[in-house]
Design a protein around this motif. Sequence first.
Motif, mmCIF file in Angstrom:
data_model
loop_
_atom_site.group_PDB
_atom_site.id
_atom_site.type_symbol
_atom_site.label_atom_id
_atom_site.label_comp_id
_atom_site.label_asym_id
_atom_site.label_seq_id
_atom_site.Cartn_x
_atom_site.Cartn_y
_atom_site.Cartn_z
ATOM 1 N N MET A 55 0.864 -1.186 0.000
ATOM 2 C CA MET A 55 0.000 0.000 0.000
ATOM 3 C C MET A 55 0.900 1.235 0.000
ATOM 4 O O MET A 55 1.657 1.475 0.950
ATOM 5 C CB MET A 55 -0.891 0.002 1.243
ATOM 6 C CG MET A 55 -2.024 -0.991 1.204
ATOM 7 S SD MET A 55 -3.283 -0.574 -0.034
ATOM 8 C CE MET A 55 -3.775 1.052 0.519
ATOM 9 N N THR A 108 1.142 5.489 -1.659
ATOM 10 C CA THR A 108 0.714 6.622 -2.487
ATOM 11 C C THR A 108 1.840 7.651 -2.478
ATOM 12 O O THR A 108 2.354 7.992 -1.403
ATOM 13 C CB THR A 108 -0.561 7.274 -1.915
ATOM 14 O OG1 THR A 108 -1.598 6.308 -1.853
ATOM 15 C CG2 THR A 108 -1.012 8.447 -2.771
ATOM 16 N N LYS A 135 -3.635 11.794 0.816
ATOM 17 C CA LYS A 135 -4.792 12.455 1.439
ATOM 18 C C LYS A 135 -5.786 12.974 0.406
ATOM 19 O O LYS A 135 -6.400 14.014 0.556
ATOM 20 C CB LYS A 135 -4.342 13.577 2.392
ATOM 21 C CG LYS A 135 -3.488 13.047 3.549
ATOM 22 C CD LYS A 135 -3.534 13.930 4.747
ATOM 23 C CE LYS A 135 -2.756 13.371 5.923
ATOM 24 N NZ LYS A 135 -3.336 12.147 6.500
ATOM 25 N N LYS A 136 -5.909 12.213 -0.671
ATOM 26 C CA LYS A 136 -6.919 12.516 -1.697
ATOM 27 C C LYS A 136 -7.830 11.322 -1.920
ATOM 28 O O LYS A 136 -8.542 11.255 -2.928
ATOM 29 C CB LYS A 136 -6.228 12.899 -3.015
ATOM 30 C CG LYS A 136 -5.392 14.162 -2.911
ATOM 31 C CD LYS A 136 -4.586 14.373 -4.199
ATOM 32 C CE LYS A 136 -3.602 15.506 -4.042
ATOM 33 N NZ LYS A 136 -3.892 16.692 -4.764
ATOM 34 N N GLY A 137 -7.714 10.342 -1.034
ATOM 35 C CA GLY A 137 -8.593 9.185 -1.140
ATOM 36 C C GLY A 137 -8.091 8.069 -2.032
ATOM 37 O O GLY A 137 -8.823 7.099 -2.280
ATOM 38 N N GLY A 185 -5.507 5.887 -1.473
ATOM 39 C CA GLY A 185 -5.279 4.665 -0.692
ATOM 40 C C GLY A 185 -6.588 3.978 -0.346
ATOM 41 O O GLY A 185 -6.709 2.752 -0.447
ATOM 42 N N ARG A 186 -7.574 4.757 0.005
ATOM 43 C CA ARG A 186 -8.887 4.187 0.324
ATOM 44 C C ARG A 186 -9.501 3.509 -0.906
ATOM 45 O O ARG A 186 -10.059 2.416 -0.809
ATOM 46 C CB ARG A 186 -9.833 5.272 0.832
ATOM 47 C CG ARG A 186 -11.257 4.788 1.059
ATOM 48 C CD ARG A 186 -12.126 5.917 1.555
ATOM 49 N NE ARG A 186 -11.737 6.314 2.890
ATOM 50 C CZ ARG A 186 -12.306 5.851 4.005
ATOM 51 N NH1 ARG A 186 -13.316 5.003 3.925
ATOM 52 N NH2 ARG A 186 -11.889 6.240 5.186
ATOM 53 N N MET A 211 0.269 -5.866 7.486
ATOM 54 C CA MET A 211 1.167 -5.236 8.444
ATOM 55 C C MET A 211 0.866 -3.746 8.411
ATOM 56 O O MET A 211 1.092 -3.090 7.400
ATOM 57 C CB MET A 211 2.627 -5.501 8.033
ATOM 58 C CG MET A 211 3.623 -4.827 8.914
ATOM 59 S SD MET A 211 3.704 -5.570 10.543
ATOM 60 C CE MET A 211 4.684 -7.017 10.176
ATOM 61 N N ARG A 230 -5.125 4.324 10.536
ATOM 62 C CA ARG A 230 -6.505 4.841 10.612
ATOM 63 C C ARG A 230 -7.326 4.384 9.414
ATOM 64 O O ARG A 230 -8.484 3.993 9.539
ATOM 65 C CB ARG A 230 -6.501 6.370 10.704
ATOM 66 C CG ARG A 230 -6.335 6.890 12.117
ATOM 67 C CD ARG A 230 -6.188 8.386 12.104
ATOM 68 N NE ARG A 230 -7.252 9.056 11.377
ATOM 69 C CZ ARG A 230 -8.332 9.604 11.957
ATOM 70 N NH1 ARG A 230 -8.464 9.539 13.267
ATOM 71 N NH2 ARG A 230 -9.234 10.205 11.237
#
Length: 139
Positions: A74, A76, A82-84, A86-87, A110, A117
């Motif tokens: 994972m 970015t 903080k632009k979504g 990763g989500r 991990m 968060r």
Amino acid sequence: MDAATYTLTTDPPPLEEYLALRQLTGLTPKRAEQAGPALANSWAWRTVQTQSGQTVAMGRVVGDGGWYFLVADMATLPEHQKKGLGRAVLSALLDEISDRAPAGAYVTLMADLPGQRLYEQLGFERPTNGSISMHRRIG
Ligand SMILES: CC(C)(COP(=O)(O)OP(=O)(O)OC[C@H]1O[C@@H](n2cnc3c(N)ncnc32)[C@H](O)[C@@H]1OP(=O)(O)O)[C@@H](O)C(=O)NCCC(=O)NCCS
């Protein structure tokens, strides 16, 4: 994730971009001989590309297809965090497990500090039975 700016794909990143993404996001650097099999043999990939085709975010699942799945890589690029992204990557990977794997899949990762968060928001929990994560390197 702004769909006009970014495209989510199921493709692995090109090898050079994979190595750069790991390095530029502070993950342990890998060599080409390690990256090749990681790109080829994972169970699922998601990458996010800009309009110009640059890979700016990624994540993958290593899995047996039956019940055991590990989320890895994972990452970015800092200027795109903080632009979504990763989500979007992790949500899509979890959706694919839900779609392709038999019910009851066990998904582990991990959780380094920057992602904790996000992972909690997507349903990951810390072990409550005394289990701890252990790891070692070989060679
Ligand atoms: C972990 C990582 C992949 C997350 O990637 P990301 O693309 O920034 O993830 P997201 O944007 O989806 O979410 C991250 C945060 O941005 C917030 N966010 C998402 N969209 C946002 C927006 N439009 N505006 C402001 N904040 C936003 C999320 O709420 C989340 O906030 P939180 O940390 O307070 O929960 C990234 O931080 C990273 O590459 N870190 C370095 C490498 C690393 O440690 N990887 C994890 C290994 S386990």
